[in-house]
Enzyme design. Structure first.
Site, PDB file in Angstrom:
ATOM      1  N   SER A 240      13.756 -26.269 -23.846  1.00 40.77           N
ATOM      2  CA  SER A 240      13.263 -25.785 -25.139  1.00 40.77           C
ATOM      3  C   SER A 240      14.355 -25.804 -26.202  1.00 40.77           C
ATOM      4  CB  SER A 240      12.778 -24.347 -24.951  1.00 40.77           C
ATOM      5  OG  SER A 240      12.566 -23.733 -26.193  1.00 40.77           O
TER       6      SER A 240
ATOM      7  N   LYS B 247      16.121 -21.027 -19.836  1.00 40.35           N
ATOM      8  CA  LYS B 247      16.048 -22.492 -19.972  1.00 40.35           C
ATOM      9  C   LYS B 247      17.449 -23.107 -19.911  1.00 40.35           C
ATOM     10  CE  LYS B 247      11.591 -23.168 -20.591  1.00 40.35           C
ATOM     11  NZ  LYS B 247      10.773 -23.989 -19.702  1.00 40.35           N
TER      12      LYS B 247
ATOM     13  N   TYR C  16      14.243 -15.728 -22.769  1.00 39.27           N
ATOM     14  CA  TYR C  16      13.523 -16.977 -22.484  1.00 39.27           C
ATOM     15  C   TYR C  16      14.461 -18.190 -22.648  1.00 39.27           C
ATOM     16  CZ  TYR C  16      10.668 -21.028 -23.665  1.00 39.27           C
ATOM     17  OH  TYR C  16      10.162 -22.288 -23.741  1.00 39.27           O
TER      18      TYR C  16
HETATM   19  N1  UFG Z   1       4.801 -16.323 -35.599  1.00 40.53           N
HETATM   20  C1  UFG Z   1       4.182 -15.443 -36.472  1.00 40.53           C
HETATM   21  N2  UFG Z   1       3.099 -14.750 -36.011  1.00 40.53           N
HETATM   22  C2  UFG Z   1       2.605 -14.903 -34.750  1.00 40.53           C
HETATM   23  C3  UFG Z   1       3.239 -15.804 -33.874  1.00 40.53           C
HETATM   24  C4  UFG Z   1       4.337 -16.493 -34.337  1.00 40.53           C
HETATM   25  O1  UFG Z   1       4.599 -15.286 -37.614  1.00 40.53           O
HETATM   26  O2  UFG Z   1       1.607 -14.221 -34.407  1.00 40.53           O
HETATM   27  C5  UFG Z   1       5.953 -17.110 -36.079  1.00 40.53           C
HETATM   28  C6  UFG Z   1       7.211 -16.840 -35.270  1.00 40.53           C
HETATM   29  O3  UFG Z   1       7.928 -15.758 -35.809  1.00 40.53           O
HETATM   30  C7  UFG Z   1       7.938 -18.188 -35.419  1.00 40.53           C
HETATM   31  C8  UFG Z   1       6.816 -19.215 -35.527  1.00 40.53           C
HETATM   32  O4  UFG Z   1       5.657 -18.464 -35.907  1.00 40.53           O
HETATM   33  O5  UFG Z   1       8.651 -18.204 -36.600  1.00 40.53           O
HETATM   34  C9  UFG Z   1       6.533 -19.919 -34.221  1.00 40.53           C
HETATM   35  O6  UFG Z   1       6.383 -18.952 -33.188  1.00 40.53           O
HETATM   36  P1  UFG Z   1       5.853 -19.322 -31.722  1.00 40.53           P
HETATM   37  O7  UFG Z   1       5.784 -18.046 -30.960  1.00 40.53           O
HETATM   38  O8  UFG Z   1       4.613 -20.145 -31.796  1.00 40.53           O
HETATM   39  O9  UFG Z   1       6.972 -20.280 -31.155  1.00 40.53           O
HETATM   40  P2  UFG Z   1       8.565 -20.047 -30.985  1.00 40.53           P
HETATM   41  O10 UFG Z   1       9.222 -20.758 -32.120  1.00 40.53           O
HETATM   42  O11 UFG Z   1       8.894 -18.641 -30.716  1.00 40.53           O
HETATM   43  O12 UFG Z   1       8.812 -20.923 -29.701  1.00 40.53           O
HETATM   44  C10 UFG Z   1       8.300 -20.536 -28.423  1.00 40.53           C
HETATM   45  C11 UFG Z   1       9.228 -21.131 -27.414  1.00 40.53           C
HETATM   46  C12 UFG Z   1       9.101 -22.649 -27.387  1.00 40.53           C
HETATM   47  C13 UFG Z   1       7.689 -23.044 -27.202  1.00 40.53           C
HETATM   48  C14 UFG Z   1       6.877 -22.422 -28.302  1.00 40.53           C
HETATM   49  C15 UFG Z   1       5.407 -22.774 -28.266  1.00 40.53           C
HETATM   50  O13 UFG Z   1      10.556 -20.799 -27.735  1.00 40.53           O
HETATM   51  O14 UFG Z   1       9.879 -23.170 -26.324  1.00 40.53           O
HETATM   52  O15 UFG Z   1       7.013 -21.009 -28.226  1.00 40.53           O
HETATM   53  O16 UFG Z   1       4.851 -22.632 -27.033  1.00 40.53           O
HETATM   54  F1  UFG Z   1       7.599 -24.385 -27.276  1.00 40.53           F
END
Ligand code: UFG
Length: 282
Positions: A74, A102, A98
């Site tokens: 990731s 990884k 997490y």
């Molecule tokens: N976000 C919101 N509201 C939500 C969910 C997310 O504002 O309800 C924001 C988060 O703060 C972030 C962006 O949207 O800025 C993306 O969030 P995600 O939770 O979808 O994804 P992440 O960037 O946290 O990444 C995680 C893992 C990755 C994985 C990804 C998608 O770190 O490895 O989820 O599965 F690929």
């Protein structure tokens, strides 16, 4: 279907294939927990499933003479970006459990390669996979309270959730919301196939490779696109930043493009359309 930590179960899969006079050439290892938030709340569970599960898997692979693996790593292994585009040589400094799991699994696979010349490894660093197969038949089955953005958007769009919480509008970005590099799952799947071909034709021993489009999108930009292409309303509310989140994660994808001729073909619009289409069908 089973638990990656269960050695007997894993061995039974390899044995079954052997009993059919065949064998596994390689493994695509996608079995892991992936919520940043949950990993902070339940760290032991993340270490157990992600790290112990991976150790179990490579032990069983070795036992059955299978030494080729594409591991779904990731972008979270990088932590806070020190430049706009993160290349594979960027500092590994995860900001959450997490991401740490990884990074440790990547290290484990590197150690295996140093110890035994048979191993062929690709640590494929996913940026943010999104969307679903355009048929609406294959997608991410989520729980009622998903942590990731796309599944949550889907639930708001179909009325199962009232509004989306946006974690932070005080990031140092063009609209204050965090930036991610969203990648259609079809392009991600195709990347695995190309890498697998390279591994099986012995083109490299171990490589860390980014997979992302190289384009950053803020949460607000994503909501706008999602609403437009799906002709729906996504009510939202700003809340404080989520622990373990970072401001921006955008891939420098030159390595994958140049060495394997991979080109992402699907737009953010397709990701939004296919994602909701899957949700409506599931
Ligand atoms: N976000 C919101 N509201 C939500 C969910 C997310 O504002 O309800 C924001 C988060 O703060 C972030 C962006 O949207 O800025 C993306 O969030 P995600 O939770 O979808 O994804 P992440 O960037 O946290 O990444 C995680 C893992 C990755 C994985 C990804 C998608 O770190 O490895 O989820 O599965 F690929």
């Amino acid at each position: 279907k089973g638990d990656i930590r269960d050695q007997v179960f894993l061995e039974s899969i390899f044995k079954e294939v052997y009993s059919l006079n065949n064998y596994f050439h390689a493994v695509i290892h996608l079995a892991g927990l992936k919520s940043v938030r949950e990993s902070i709340l339940k760290p032991k569970r993340y270490w157990d499933v992600n790290l112990n599960g991976s150790i179990n898997l490579v032990n069983v692979m070795k036992k059955f003479n299978c030494y080729s693996i594409v591991f779904s790593s990731s972008a979270t292994v990088y932590g806070i970006a020190d430049k706009e585009l993160l290349d594979e040589n960027s500092i590994i400094k995860p900001c959450n459990v997490y991401g740490e799991t990884k990074a440790r699994i990547e290290k484990l696979l590197l150690n295996l390669c140093l110890e035994n010349n048979n191993w062929r490894v690709c640590n494929l660093r996913y940026f943010n996979p999104a969307g679903a197969h355009y048929s609406g038949l294959i997608g991410e089955a989520t729980c009622n309270n998903p942590n990731n953005l796309f599944p949550y958007l889907n639930l708001v769009a179909i009325g199962k959730k009232k509004f989306l919480r946006i974690y932070g509008n005080d990031w140092n970005t063009r609209d204050g919301t965090a930036i991610r590099d969203y990648l259609h799952v079809d392009d991600l799947a195709y990347g695995h196939l190309l890498i697998m071909q390279h591994i099986l034709s012995d083109k490299f021993k171990i490589k860390n490779i980014n997979i992302g489009t190289g384009k950053g999108t803020t949460v607000l930009e994503l909501i706008n696109t999602y609403q437009k292409v799906n002709n729906c309303e996504i009510p939202f509310e700003f809340v404080s930043r989520r622990e373990g989140d970072v401001e921006s994660l955008i891939a420098d994808n030159q390595l994958l493009k140049k060495t394997l001729n991979w080109i992402p073909s699907k737009s953010l619009e397709s990701m939004c359309l296919d994602s909701l289409n899957w949700q409506k069908n599931s």
